[in-house]
Design a protein around this motif. Structure first.
Motif, PDB file in Angstrom:
ATOM      1  N   ASN A 113      -0.083  -8.690   4.398  1.00 52.14           N
ATOM      2  CA  ASN A 113      -0.545  -8.065   5.638  1.00 52.14           C
ATOM      3  C   ASN A 113      -1.803  -8.719   6.195  1.00 52.14           C
ATOM      4  O   ASN A 113      -1.957  -8.859   7.408  1.00 52.14           O
ATOM      5  N   GLY A 114      -2.707  -9.158   5.318  1.00 52.84           N
ATOM      6  CA  GLY A 114      -3.926  -9.796   5.792  1.00 52.84           C
ATOM      7  C   GLY A 114      -3.655 -11.092   6.515  1.00 52.84           C
ATOM      8  O   GLY A 114      -4.297 -11.409   7.535  1.00 52.84           O
ATOM      9  N   SER A 258      -7.719  -5.464   5.479  1.00 54.10           N
ATOM     10  CA  SER A 258      -6.426  -5.358   4.798  1.00 54.10           C
ATOM     11  C   SER A 258      -6.588  -5.226   3.290  1.00 54.10           C
ATOM     12  O   SER A 258      -5.641  -4.880   2.583  1.00 54.10           O
ATOM     13  N   GLN A 281      -3.552  -6.226  -1.404  1.00 51.58           N
ATOM     14  CA  GLN A 281      -3.068  -6.148  -0.030  1.00 51.58           C
ATOM     15  C   GLN A 281      -1.616  -5.681  -0.119  1.00 51.58           C
ATOM     16  O   GLN A 281      -1.226  -5.077  -1.119  1.00 51.58           O
ATOM     17  N   GLY A 326      -2.216   0.105   5.328  1.00 49.78           N
ATOM     18  CA  GLY A 326      -2.830  -1.180   5.639  1.00 49.78           C
ATOM     19  C   GLY A 326      -2.270  -1.851   6.876  1.00 49.78           C
ATOM     20  O   GLY A 326      -2.419  -3.055   7.048  1.00 49.78           O
TER      21      GLY A 326
END
Length: 347
Positions: A113-114, A258, A281, A326
Motif C-alpha cells: 500500500n505504501g 501506510s 504495511q 491503511g
C-alpha cells in the motif's frame, strides 16, 4: 490502518505452496493477451505478482485460480515480476524487469500500500519517472499484512539496525517494496544505504541462501509471517530478527502513514526467543478505472468469500474485516466499493 500495535499469532511451520498455485503462474511470453477472446466470450486478465522466492507469486497463483474457478467466463493468469514498483508501472503499459523481461500491461497487480501511495503522489521511486495517470490507480482491497523482517544469524554481533554500518546487507530487488522500505528504515537510523552499508539486491529467496552461507550479514524482507525463507534458514541456523521501534519507528510513521507497528511473537523462528517489534504495511490488490465495475465486484467478492480455500499460510489473513485498513488517500474502485457497502464494512 491505525497505528496501534498488532500482534500476529503465527505458527512456525510453513506449508508448501499448493501445486495449483504454481500451475496458474506463467512466464510473460506464455500469457494470453488481456481482454475478450474471439468467439467464446471468455475474458482474460493478467495479475502481476512478485519474485518466485517471495509470497506474491505462489499466493497470487492461488487467488487467480479462485477467480478462474468461481467467476464464469474468466481466466486469470499470473506471472513473476520485480513486485510493487514494477507492478504499479505495469498498470499503465509494458515495462521491463531484469528477472522477468518485458511485461505486458496488467489489469490487476499486487503491491504494498505504501508503494501504491507513492505512485499516486509521484514521490519516492516515482518522483523522477512519474506514472502518466497516477490518479487512475484504484484500490480493490487488502490481501494480507506485509511485515518488514530484518534477519541475522542468532550468533551475529548485530543487535540493531544501527549496527548494520559497514555490513553486507541484502536490501531487496531494485524497484521492490522491500528496497523502498529498507532505504527508508536505514535512513531513519542515520545510515546512507548507498554509502554506509555494502548493499546487495537479490530476491529474498537468494538473500536467505546468502545469509545461510555467510555471504551476507543481514537481509531485509517484506514478507508474510512466518516467512518460508526465514524458516528454511532456521532449519540449519538459529536466527534473530532486528527490532524496528522507538523514535526511529515514530519518525517512519510520520514519514509514511501506510506504516504501523506489529509484534512478531517469540518462537516464530528457530532462535528468535523474544517478541520483536517491527513495521507492517499491507499487500493489496490494485487496478484502474479500465476494469469493469461488475468484474471488480466479483473479484473482491470471490477473494474474500473463498479465502478459506487458499492453501498458502497467509490465506487465513485474507479477511474482509481488514480489507480497507491503511487505505489512506487511495480511492476504491467503484465495483469494489459497492461490495464493501453491501457487506457493511463501508458506509
Amino acid at each position: 490502518m491505525s497505528k496501534g500495535r498488532r500482534t500476529m499469532r503465527a505458527s512456525a511451520a510453513v506449508a508448501a505452496a499448493a501445486v495449483v498455485a504454481l500451475s496458474a503462474c506463467a512466464a510473460p511470453e506464455d500469457v494470453e493477451g488481456p481482454g475478450e477472446a474471439e468467439g467464446d466470450g471468455e475474458t482474460f486478465l493478467q495479475l502481476a505478482t512478485g519474485s518466485t522466492g517471495g509470497t506474491y507469486y505462489p499466493l497470487g497463483g492461488e487467488i487467480a485460480q479462485l477467480w478462474s474457478s468461481n467467476i464464469d467466463g474468466l481466466q486469470v493468469d499470473t506471472f513473476a515480476t520485480g513486485a510493487s514498483v514494477q507492478n504499479m508501472r505495469a498498470l499503465e503499459g509494458e515495462t521491463e524487469d531484469e528477472e522477468a523481461g518485458a511485461i505486458d500491461q496488467s489489469e490487476l497487480v499486487m503491491a504494498i500500500n505504501g508503494v501504491a501511495m507513492q505512485a499516486q503522489e509521484s514521490t519516492g521511486p516515482f518522483e523522477e519517472e512519474p506514472l502518466a495517470s497516477p490518479d487512475d490507480i484504484l484500490a480493490l482491497g487488502n490481501i494480507y499484512p506485509e511485515v518488514m523482517q530484518v534477519v541475522v544469524k542468532a550468533d551475529s554481533d548485530i543487535e540493531s539496525i544501527a549496527d548494520l554500518e559497514g555490513a553486507n546487507v541484502e536490501i531487496g530487488p531494485p524497484g521492490s517494496g522491500t528496497e523502498v522500505a529498507a532505504r527508508q528504515i536505514l535512513e531513519a537510523y542515520g545510515l546512507d544505504p548507498d554509502e554506509d552499508i555494502n548493499a546487495s539486491d537479490s530476491t529474498f529467496g537468494d538473500a536467505a541462501t546468502a545469509l545461510g552461507d555467510d555471504q551476507v550479514d543481514a537481509a531485509f524482507g517484506i514478507l508474510s509471517v512466518p516467512a518460508a525463507g526465514i524458516v528454511e534458514i532456521g532449519a540449519s541456523n538459529e536466527v534473530r530478527l532486528l527490532p524496528i521501534d522507538g523514535e526511529e519507528a515514530e519518525s517512519l510513521f510520520e514519514l509514511d502513514p501506510s506504516y504501523s507497528s506489529l509484534t512478531i511473537p517469540g518462537g516464530t523462528y528457530n532462535g528468535q526467543d523474544e517478541d520483536v517489534d517491527t513495521l507492517t504495511q499491507w499487500a493489496a490488490l490494485y487496478g484502474t478505472s479500465g476494469l469493469d465495475d461488475d468484474m471488480a465486484y466479483d473479484l473482491v467478492r470471490v477473494m474474500y468469500e473463498n479465502a478459506g480455500d487458499i492453501g498458502h499460510d497467509v490465506g487465513g489473513q485474507v479477511q474482509l474485516e481488514t480489507a480497507l485498513d491503511g487505505l489512506g488517500t487511495m480511492e476504491l474502485h467503484p465495483g469494489a466499493e459497492r461490495y464493501y457497502q453491501e457487506q457493511g464494512v463501508l458506509d
